[in-house]
Design a protein around this motif. Structure first.
Motif, short mmCIF file in Angstrom:
data_model
loop_
_atom_site.label_atom_id
_atom_site.label_comp_id
_atom_site.label_asym_id
_atom_site.label_seq_id
_atom_site.Cartn_x
_atom_site.Cartn_y
_atom_site.Cartn_z
N ASN A 54 -58.84 -3.36 7.38
CA ASN A 54 -57.58 -4.10 7.29
C ASN A 54 -56.68 -3.49 6.22
N SER A 55 -55.44 -3.94 6.23
CA SER A 55 -54.44 -3.40 5.30
C SER A 55 -54.13 -4.35 4.15
N ASP A 56 -54.93 -5.42 3.98
CA ASP A 56 -54.67 -6.38 2.91
C ASP A 56 -54.74 -5.73 1.53
N HIS A 58 -53.71 -3.02 0.62
CA HIS A 58 -52.51 -2.24 0.29
C HIS A 58 -51.49 -3.07 -0.48
N VAL A 59 -51.74 -4.38 -0.61
CA VAL A 59 -50.79 -5.23 -1.34
C VAL A 59 -50.70 -4.83 -2.80
N MET A 122 -59.75 -7.59 -6.19
CA MET A 122 -59.78 -7.10 -4.81
C MET A 122 -61.16 -6.63 -4.37
N SER A 125 -62.32 -8.28 -0.91
CA SER A 125 -61.52 -7.82 0.22
C SER A 125 -61.80 -6.35 0.52
N SER A 129 -63.57 -4.93 3.95
CA SER A 129 -62.82 -3.95 4.72
C SER A 129 -63.65 -2.69 4.97
#
Length: 348
Positions: A54-56, A58-59, A122, A125, A129
């Motif tokens: 996922n791209s979470d 990248h926040v 992070m 997450s 990922s």
């Protein structure tokens, strides 16, 4: 009640303006550094996007990039304000601009602090990922002829060699998937037929790993196949001998790498946050101390500066109150509009 009231003679105001000018340019450089750190983290995440689900995550780099760019503009204007503060005739032109400036600056400064917190938080997450992404990477390792997956084998092999790891959790993950393509299997061979028939899904499973799992520092030639079969190799004991392949899973290796990078970046950005906070506090003192000088002939008088004109609670409520009134007004307008729309058929 005024918060942090201080006396500011003329010379002290001059030194405050000069020091703040230097501080603001230092914060500008720090903003550029924050932007660069965000770009570095973004690049490292994109390099291994194929093994992330996922791209979470990248926040964090996205926030650092935005905050870094905003910091460049915020501190540039702070330096201009400091220059004009030395001239009492030019300073008043900033008076109407300073309130929205402080609001925007405070928002992006808090966003910077949020990025620091996220960089340390992070882990969960990132791990989830990588767990799914690496599992899919191992699963599609053999699909070198499938469009969109042609380079999956190369990516996984380079990953395992660069990070000295094997599999997702460990090397046993390769035992659960068919990582050898059917085009390289001899289906006339009895061994191949037996292995495929012995599997419910008709897959060719082996207790072996790709070459990229081999540890080059091991004195023994690499054993890739029959890793759990002691009789298949001379002077070999699966239970007691340290295998000459990498024992650490790639998920653990990548989590350690990225969290180390994020923690280092977090510490650096927190230092930038403290510097940015110092700029805002000093600029507030400069603004309030200059308010008493504006419009007076004698600009070398002693003035008072403060951080907040009222208490913390009163200031927060004063800031939130206009926003609450704005949203309540919008809600009332929408309710009146819906009421008039519903009543229209009845009047007709």
């Amino acid at each position: 009640m005024v918060v942090m009231k201080m006396k500011f003679p003329f010379q002290k105001r001059v030194k405050l303006a000069q020091g703040l000018w230097l501080l603001s340019w230092g914060a500008t450089v720090a903003g550029a550094l924050t932007f660069s750190l965000g770009c570095i983290l973004k690049t490292e995440l994109l390099r291994r996007a194929e093994v992330m689900d996922n791209s979470d995550i990248h926040v964090v780099p996205n926030t650092l990039i935005i905050v870094g760019l905003a910091s460049l503009g915020i501190n540039y204007f702070a330096s201009k304000i400091c220059q004009d503060a030395l001239d009492a005739g030019r300073f008043p032109r900033w008076r109407n601009f300073l309130k929205p400036y402080f609001a925007v600056s405070s928002f992006f400064t808090m966003l910077m602090l949020l990025a620091v917190i996220m960089s340390y938080a992070m882990t969960g997450s990132l791990e989830s990922s990588l767990k799914v992404g690496l599992r899919n990477g191992i699963r599609f390792y053999k699909d070198t002829d499938t469009p969109g997956r042609c380079f999956q084998k190369q990516i996984v092999d380079r990953l395992q060699m660069n990070f000295q790891c094997c599999g997702n959790n460990d090397f046993r993950d390769w035992f659960e998937v068919q990582w050898i393509s059917n085009r390289y299997l001899d289906f006339n061979s009895k061994e191949v037929k037996d292995r495929i028939k012995s599997n419910v899904d008709g897959r060719y499973l082996v207790d072996g790993v790709p070459f990229s799992c081999c540890n080059p520092s091991s004195p023994r030639p690499c054993i890739q196949y029959h890793l759990t079969n002691n009789s298949a190799h001379y002077n070999y004991d699966y239970q007691t001998e340290e295998l000459n392949i990498y024992l650490r899973g790639c998920r653990e290796a990548l989590v350690n790498f990225y969290m180390g990078l994020m923690n280092t970046i977090g510490a650096g950005v927190f230092s930038v946050f403290l510097l940015q906070g110092s700029v805002l506090v000093s600029l507030r003192f400069l603004q309030t101390s200059m308010e008493a000088v504006a419009g007076k002939e004698n600009t070398e008088i002693e003035t008072e500066g403060y951080l907040l004109e009222k208490g913390v609670k009163e200031t927060i409520m004063e800031t939130i109150d206009p926003l609450m009134k704005f949203f309540l007004f919008n809600n009332k307008v929408e309710e009146d509009a819906s009421t008039s729309t519903a009543a229209a058929p009845e009047t007709s």
